[in-house]
Design a protein around this motif. Structure first.
Motif, PDB file in Angstrom:
ATOM      1  N   VAL A  56      11.364   2.687   3.759  1.00 52.43           N
ATOM      2  CA  VAL A  56      12.544   2.198   2.652  1.00 52.43           C
ATOM      3  C   VAL A  56      11.115   3.453   1.465  1.00 52.43           C
ATOM      4  O   VAL A  56       9.426   3.428   1.388  1.00 52.43           O
ATOM      5  CB  VAL A  56      11.878   0.912   1.805  1.00 52.43           C
ATOM      6  CG1 VAL A  56      11.257   0.890   0.642  1.00 52.43           C
ATOM      7  CG2 VAL A  56      12.313  -0.041   2.621  1.00 52.43           C
ATOM      8  N   LYS A  57      11.709   4.126   0.610  1.00 54.91           N
ATOM      9  CA  LYS A  57      10.563   5.292  -0.180  1.00 54.91           C
ATOM     10  C   LYS A  57       9.307   4.515  -1.144  1.00 54.91           C
ATOM     11  O   LYS A  57       8.431   5.069  -1.675  1.00 54.91           O
ATOM     12  CB  LYS A  57      12.127   6.143  -1.172  1.00 54.91           C
ATOM     13  CG  LYS A  57      12.234   7.012  -0.645  1.00 54.91           C
ATOM     14  CD  LYS A  57      13.300   7.965  -1.164  1.00 54.91           C
ATOM     15  CE  LYS A  57      14.465   8.589  -0.520  1.00 54.91           C
ATOM     16  NZ  LYS A  57      14.579  10.206  -1.016  1.00 54.91           N
ATOM     17  N   ASP A  58      10.308   3.820  -1.720  1.00 57.11           N
ATOM     18  CA  ASP A  58       9.048   2.949  -2.656  1.00 57.11           C
ATOM     19  C   ASP A  58       8.911   1.279  -1.987  1.00 57.11           C
ATOM     20  O   ASP A  58       9.685   0.858  -1.656  1.00 57.11           O
ATOM     21  CB  ASP A  58       9.461   2.673  -3.938  1.00 57.11           C
ATOM     22  CG  ASP A  58      10.042   4.150  -4.638  1.00 57.11           C
ATOM     23  OD1 ASP A  58       9.355   4.461  -4.584  1.00 57.11           O
ATOM     24  OD2 ASP A  58      10.961   3.611  -5.606  1.00 57.11           O
ATOM     25  N   ASP A  59       7.730   1.962  -1.793  1.00 60.66           N
ATOM     26  CA  ASP A  59       6.304   0.174  -0.826  1.00 60.66           C
ATOM     27  C   ASP A  59       5.628   0.413  -1.071  1.00 60.66           C
ATOM     28  O   ASP A  59       5.148   1.592  -2.042  1.00 60.66           O
ATOM     29  CB  ASP A  59       7.349   0.829   0.612  1.00 60.66           C
ATOM     30  CG  ASP A  59       7.090  -0.612   1.288  1.00 60.66           C
ATOM     31  OD1 ASP A  59       6.367  -1.737   1.332  1.00 60.66           O
ATOM     32  OD2 ASP A  59       7.132  -0.195   2.848  1.00 60.66           O
ATOM     33  N   SER A  60       4.769  -1.124  -0.569  1.00 60.33           N
ATOM     34  CA  SER A  60       3.760  -0.887  -0.421  1.00 60.33           C
ATOM     35  C   SER A  60       3.167  -1.802   0.310  1.00 60.33           C
ATOM     36  O   SER A  60       3.851  -2.789   0.564  1.00 60.33           O
ATOM     37  CB  SER A  60       3.756  -1.852  -2.050  1.00 60.33           C
ATOM     38  OG  SER A  60       3.831  -2.940  -1.907  1.00 60.33           O
ATOM     39  N   SER A  61       1.412  -2.553   0.567  1.00 62.03           N
ATOM     40  CA  SER A  61       0.706  -2.536   1.641  1.00 62.03           C
ATOM     41  C   SER A  61       0.790  -3.961   0.699  1.00 62.03           C
ATOM     42  O   SER A  61       0.985  -4.304   0.102  1.00 62.03           O
ATOM     43  CB  SER A  61      -0.158  -2.379   1.396  1.00 62.03           C
ATOM     44  OG  SER A  61      -1.580  -1.967   0.866  1.00 62.03           O
ATOM     45  N   VAL A  62       0.698  -5.407   2.214  1.00 58.11           N
ATOM     46  CA  VAL A  62      -0.200  -6.293   1.182  1.00 58.11           C
ATOM     47  C   VAL A  62      -0.745  -6.293   0.561  1.00 58.11           C
ATOM     48  O   VAL A  62      -2.298  -6.222   1.121  1.00 58.11           O
ATOM     49  CB  VAL A  62       0.065  -7.703   2.369  1.00 58.11           C
ATOM     50  CG1 VAL A  62      -0.185  -8.917   1.632  1.00 58.11           C
ATOM     51  CG2 VAL A  62       1.534  -7.447   3.095  1.00 58.11           C
ATOM     52  N   PRO A  63      -1.622  -7.172  -0.784  1.00 56.28           N
ATOM     53  CA  PRO A  63      -2.664  -6.827  -1.351  1.00 56.28           C
ATOM     54  C   PRO A  63      -3.837  -7.777  -0.570  1.00 56.28           C
ATOM     55  O   PRO A  63      -3.708  -8.569   0.231  1.00 56.28           O
ATOM     56  CB  PRO A  63      -2.539  -6.971  -2.448  1.00 56.28           C
ATOM     57  CG  PRO A  63      -1.053  -7.707  -3.293  1.00 56.28           C
ATOM     58  CD  PRO A  63      -0.364  -7.137  -1.617  1.00 56.28           C
ATOM     59  N   VAL A  64      -5.191  -7.101  -0.039  1.00 61.28           N
ATOM     60  CA  VAL A  64      -5.733  -7.543   0.845  1.00 61.28           C
ATOM     61  C   VAL A  64      -7.227  -8.185  -0.604  1.00 61.28           C
ATOM     62  O   VAL A  64      -7.973  -7.295  -1.218  1.00 61.28           O
ATOM     63  CB  VAL A  64      -6.246  -7.397   2.142  1.00 61.28           C
ATOM     64  CG1 VAL A  64      -6.513  -5.920   2.181  1.00 61.28           C
ATOM     65  CG2 VAL A  64      -7.378  -7.534   2.543  1.00 61.28           C
ATOM     66  N   LYS A  65      -8.170  -9.032  -0.222  1.00 64.27           N
ATOM     67  CA  LYS A  65      -9.272  -9.902  -1.166  1.00 64.27           C
ATOM     68  C   LYS A  65     -10.621  -9.228  -0.102  1.00 64.27           C
ATOM     69  O   LYS A  65     -10.516  -8.896   0.751  1.00 64.27           O
ATOM     70  CB  LYS A  65      -9.130 -10.767  -1.427  1.00 64.27           C
ATOM     71  CG  LYS A  65     -10.665 -11.184  -2.300  1.00 64.27           C
ATOM     72  CD  LYS A  65     -10.453 -12.375  -2.671  1.00 64.27           C
ATOM     73  CE  LYS A  65     -11.420 -12.874  -4.013  1.00 64.27           C
ATOM     74  NZ  LYS A  65     -13.240 -12.745  -3.552  1.00 64.27           N
ATOM     75  N   ASP A  66     -11.282  -7.928  -0.679  1.00 66.96           N
ATOM     76  CA  ASP A  66     -12.278  -7.649  -0.516  1.00 66.96           C
ATOM     77  C   ASP A  66     -13.122  -7.302  -1.778  1.00 66.96           C
ATOM     78  O   ASP A  66     -13.619  -6.785  -2.561  1.00 66.96           O
ATOM     79  CB  ASP A  66     -12.446  -6.156  -0.087  1.00 66.96           C
ATOM     80  CG  ASP A  66     -14.047  -5.705   0.716  1.00 66.96           C
ATOM     81  OD1 ASP A  66     -14.270  -6.471   0.641  1.00 66.96           O
ATOM     82  OD2 ASP A  66     -13.709  -4.619   1.069  1.00 66.96           O
ATOM     83  N   GLY A  67     -14.320  -9.045  -1.090  1.00 68.51           N
ATOM     84  CA  GLY A  67     -15.755  -8.723  -2.827  1.00 68.51           C
ATOM     85  C   GLY A  67     -14.522  -9.706  -3.958  1.00 68.51           C
ATOM     86  O   GLY A  67     -13.709 -10.210  -3.749  1.00 68.51           O
ATOM     87  N   LYS A  68     -15.222  -9.057  -5.235  1.00 66.23           N
ATOM     88  CA  LYS A  68     -13.603  -8.697  -6.424  1.00 66.23           C
ATOM     89  C   LYS A  68     -12.660  -8.265  -6.315  1.00 66.23           C
ATOM     90  O   LYS A  68     -12.021  -9.534  -7.594  1.00 66.23           O
ATOM     91  CB  LYS A  68     -14.683  -8.952  -7.561  1.00 66.23           C
ATOM     92  CG  LYS A  68     -17.022  -9.621  -7.876  1.00 66.23           C
ATOM     93  CD  LYS A  68     -17.077  -8.865  -9.179  1.00 66.23           C
ATOM     94  CE  LYS A  68     -16.996  -7.273  -9.323  1.00 66.23           C
ATOM     95  NZ  LYS A  68     -17.414  -6.879 -10.635  1.00 66.23           N
TER      96      LYS A  68
END
Length: 687
Positions: free
Chosen positions: A75-87
């Protein structure tokens, strides 16, 4: 393949090496150039590259087809799952034909109004090779440090960005290991500096923003060059750690992260053969230790009593059949990563003594803890895949164990997991031991009648376990009728610590025998055609390939040998070569005669002999920091004069890369496509 093209023939310059009153003559010792600038050496490497291109030219269309197949599944346009770190929430994206990622943060999980932190494509634009080593945001979220390697030698420069305005600070830190750890004052960082000859990290420095690197304070220096050095921070962010690790021995130092000007204090001293890891959470330490516990145990200790093992309280005792591999601490629970019967599992414990296991259903799989920066979270991220299941990110409730799949890798095209099958076998080898083997094949093309081609992969060193995970690139072979097999040979920790110990030092021969015996058994069981077997391995797995083709060349039609450790004896006798001293506990120290004879008996370069070798493709990187380019270069030159048939011997050097090969998500596919084209073309020739 064309046989009319002449292969490069290297000159011979006898060089005598004498050890333990024994002489070896190395006719290709001259190929070593630490500066990588010798015109004659570079010209020979280029000649090898041109020879490979010429020989493989008739198969360029096949290679291009394979490359496009692999690229077409991504998949050319892809992203990781957002992860919370601090604010903030953090994620990365790839887009279009870009080779590298964009890194972002936002103040919400939906990533609305996201802020661009780094455009790696822009950073890499001027370089043939580019790698981000670390990205570390300060405690107040206002500054970010990142490290970059621009030639593959794993020597990183650290730069700093003000995230409030996007401007770079004037601070730059040269010749580092790549890690950056922030103190809690948001102005002090710690980093490891490298010895530029051995490429070992051996000094820890403290840097204060706004001051030149020449003013940095040396806070620790390791004199014993058998130890690797790393940095980290406790789970509760209250301490900064210096980790020291030889192959079989650990040590750890700690510093109050709120008082970075203080001195590091010894947390637990080194004791030969004692490996451990310590993390602090609230008012106690958690220790994973192998002291009188071959497969490790979990202990706790109060803050003031950590230095004395008599004060350690066992929480999970040693078990003969279960290996403890890791620990993750949360406010409400802690998770222990274990391996039992070769399979990974995650056991969730609360602090009152109850526990439950996070289970998966595939017959063989790969699972690791994901990025879990927030100890107050009520869930844990786990990365999971199998030979038929694309990479998946699960979020698991710590209290109930309930799993939710947040994302699964999308495979474009006609892929359906139901079209493929995987198996886990246990094959009895020559000394009666059962070796685990993971297999995958396409159901419609597989017949258990000894007609399928097979690619067998192996590694078998450093206790590193190659778990069976999904690779969309392997589909190109499976869709052409190949069986793909991973031989979990001794030298890994697939079956616990003893599995590793039985594949190292004086027992290294077991790794090679296991790999060969797995091949023979898979043929006997009808999984593969004896005349259509291929093998592949890299780094220490390249050593495996070199030893196996010396011992049993008749088993394989073709072999891929990548960034291979082939000149073991000469390298392990030379402490000026990167990583040599760190490796004594893995391979043995040949300055001792018994170890010398053990290594000499299998060292691929020293055991080349006149015989028929399989077709071999060798790849390396000129700037390789782990296995120097001259090892495969010498081996190829010597093998050319030694082998007794006209089997192909192709050698490719990436003149701009290091141990990890090419950088960039698509450029890497070219190397894989080359190997697969090599194998498939040999198969067509053999039919």
């Amino acid at each position: 393949m064309s046989q009319s093209i002449s292969a490069p023939i290297a000159k011979k310059v006898p060089h005598i090496l004498e050890t333990h009153s024994e002489q070896r003559v190395d006719n290709y010792y001259w190929m070593r150039d630490d500066n990588r600038k010798d015109p004659e050496i570079l010209a020979h490497l280029e000649a090898e590259n041109e020879y490979l291109k010429a020989v493989m030219a008739p198969h360029d269309a096949l290679k291009d087809q394979l490359f496009e197949e692999m690229k077409g599944r991504i998949v050319k346009d892809d992203s990781s799952v957002p992860v919370k770190d601090g604010k903030y929430w953090y994620m990365s994206e790839v887009a279009g034909d870009n080779e590298y990622a964009f890194h972002y943060r936002a103040d919400n999980a939906e990533m609305q109004n996201k802020q661009l932190l780094l455009d790696v494509n822009e950073l890499a634009a001027s370089y043939e090779y580019y790698d981000i080593g670390d990205m570390a945001v300060s405690q107040n979220d206002e500054l970010m440090a990142y490290s970059e390697d621009t030639d593959g030698r794993r020597i990183y420069k650290v730069k700093f960005i003000n995230l409030e305005n996007g401007e770079y600070l004037s601070d730059e830190l040269e010749n580092t290991e790549g890690q950056v750890v922030w103190a809690n004052d948001n102005r002090t960082v710690f980093y490891v500096k490298k010895d530029l000859q051995t490429l070992l990290g051996f000094q820890v420095f403290r840097h204060v923003l706004g001051t030149p690197q020449s003013d940095d304070i040396l806070v620790y220096e390791e004199q014993d060059r058998q130890f690797y050095m790393g940095l980290g921070k406790s789970r509760d962010d209250s301490q900064i750690y210096i980790y020291l690790a030889a192959t079989e021995t650990s040590e750890q130092w700690a510093l109050d992260a709120n008082n970075p000007e203080q001195a590091f204090e010894l947390l637990c001293a080194r004791l030969e053969g004692h490996e451990f890891g310590i993390d602090k959470f609230a008012d106690q330490y958690f220790i994973v230790s192998n002291h009188q516990a071959k497969n490790f145990k979990l202990c706790t200790a109060k803050l003031e009593g950590i230095a004395d093992m008599a004060n350690w309280q066992t929480q999970i005792a040693h078990r003969d059949d279960v290996l403890i591999e890791g620990l993750e601490l949360f406010n409400s629970h802690y998770i222990v990563t274990e391996r039992c019967l070769g399979q990974t599992r995650f056991v969730v414990h609360d602090y009152q003594g109850s526990s439950h296991t996070l289970a998966f259903n595939d017959v063989c799989y790969s699972a690791q803890m994901g990025n879990n920066p927030e100890p107050e979270s009520n869930s844990v991220r786990i990365h999971y895949s199998s030979l038929t299941t694309p990479s998946s990110v699960y979020e698991c409730d710590l209290a109930t164990g309930e799993k939710q799949c947040l994302k699964q890798q999308q495979v474009l095209g006609a892929f359906s997991a139901d079209d493929y099958a995987s198996e886990r076998l246990h094959i009895t080898v020559r000394d009666g031991v059962k070796v685990p083997v993971s297999l995958v094949y396409k159901k419609s093309l597989f017949k258990k009648d000894g007609t399928n081609p097979m690619l067998q992969y192996g590694y078998g060193a450093y206790g590193i376990t190659i778990d069976p995970n999904f690779s969309s690139n392997t589909l190109s072979l499976l869709d052409r009728g190949f069986v793909y097999a991973i031989a979990h040979i001794r030298g890994s920790e697939m079956l616990g610590r003893q599995w590793y110990e039985q594949g190292k030092k004086a027992h290294k021969q077991n790794s090679f025998n296991d790999f060969e015996d797995v091949t023979r058994s898979l043929v006997e069981q009808g999984y593969a055609d004896a005349h259509k077997i291929f093998a592949s391995g890299g780094s220490a797995g390249g050593l495996l390939m070199g030893a196996v083709v010396n011992q049993a060349p008749e088993l394989y039609l073709g072999v891929g040998c990548h960034v291979p450790f082939l000149d073991v004896l000469t390298t392990m006798l030379d402490e000026s070569i990167p990583l040599t001293t760190n490796e004594y506990d893995e391979w043995g120290n040949p300055n001792n005669e018994a170890d010398y004879q053990t290594i000499k008996a299998y060292s691929p370069y020293d055991n080349l002999k006149p015989q028929a070798y399989p077709h071999i493709l060798v790849t390396t990187g000129l700037h390789d920091s782990q296995v120097q380019y001259w090892e495969p270069m010498k081996w190829v030159a010597k093998l050319r004069e030694t082998k007794t048939t006209d089997s192909l011997l192709l050698f490719r050097t990436d003149m701009g890369a290091g141990h990890g090969g090419a950088s960039g998500r698509f450029k890497r596919l070219e190397e894989i496509a080359l190997e697969q084209a090599f194998f498939i073309s040999l198969l067509k020739q053999a039919l």
